[in-house]
Design an enzyme around this catalytic site. Structure first.
Site, short mmCIF file in Angstrom:
data_model
loop_
_atom_site.label_atom_id
_atom_site.label_comp_id
_atom_site.label_asym_id
_atom_site.label_seq_id
_atom_site.Cartn_x
_atom_site.Cartn_y
_atom_site.Cartn_z
N SER A 176 0.52 -1.35 -0.02
CA SER A 176 -0.05 0.05 -0.14
C SER A 176 0.74 1.24 -0.03
O SER A 176 0.32 2.49 -0.35
CB SER A 176 -0.91 -0.01 0.89
OG SER A 176 -0.26 0.14 2.44
N LYS B 129 0.67 4.61 6.89
CA LYS B 129 0.20 5.42 5.71
C LYS B 129 0.80 6.93 5.80
O LYS B 129 1.41 7.26 7.04
CB LYS B 129 -1.44 5.37 6.08
CG LYS B 129 -1.96 4.25 6.11
CD LYS B 129 -1.81 3.36 4.66
CE LYS B 129 -2.64 1.86 5.01
NZ LYS B 129 -2.54 1.25 3.81
#
Length: 180
Positions: free
Chosen positions: A41, A84
């Site tokens: 990701s 993230k």
């Protein structure tokens, strides 16, 4: 006499090991955390299997800001950490339309993105969203393979869930260095 010397040497060795253990526990509990990246990701910034150092105390002195790569506890599985990038902070209006991200009605420029976000991957959150106090909107750099704030399953990340700022990659050795 020899037995006393051996016992003294053993005592000193055990004492040194105990002190080293206490220092290690202190550092990993309050200052730094070694975290492994799992999944794709955050490509191209971070790859599956990379190890990063997370600064656990920085947000005691500074607020998280846009662009920071953070580690946070995943709500559905608290022992699991996600890594993230912060896209929007308190008070920002975030919108995703035409496969692009807008903050306060301006398309954001993201030089760390390799490919545009596909229509399927805009998530299940209702946009636009005004970010409430002490919350952050996070996304993976690989938008098409990231479970992030676009999905109700992750949602906005509250400051209390943030464990720190990922700032240095230590593995693999050929990519060692500070994160951007």
């Amino acid at each position: 006499m020899k037995r006393d010397n051996i016992m003294k040497e053993l005592y000193n060795w055990l004492k040194d090991m105990f002190i080293a253990l206490l220092i290690t526990i202190f550092i990993t509990t309050f200052i730094f955390q070694n975290t492994q990246v799992k999944g794709d990701s955050m490509n191209p910034t971070l790859q599956d299997g990379n190890f990063v150092i997370v600064n656990k105390f920085i947000y005691n002195f500074f607020s998280p800001k846009k662009g920071d790569i953070i580690s946070f506890k995943y709500s559905d599985n608290p022992p699991q950490y996600f890594i993230k990038r912060i896209i929007a902070t308190e008070g920002d209006k975030i919108d995703i339309k035409n496969n692009k991200v807008y903050i306060n009605d301006k398309e954001i420029e993201e030089n760390y993105i390799l490919e545009p976000m596909e229509e399927l991957n805009i998530g299940d959150m209702e946009f636009p969203i005004i970010i409430p106090k002490d919350n952050y909107f996070v996304m993976g750099d690989n938008r098409n393979l990231s479970l992030d704030s676009r999905y109700k399953e992750v949602g906005l990340v509250h400051i209390s869930k943030i464990t720190g700022k990922a700032f240095f990659r230590i593995w693999p050795l050929n990519k060692i260095g500070f994160l951007k």
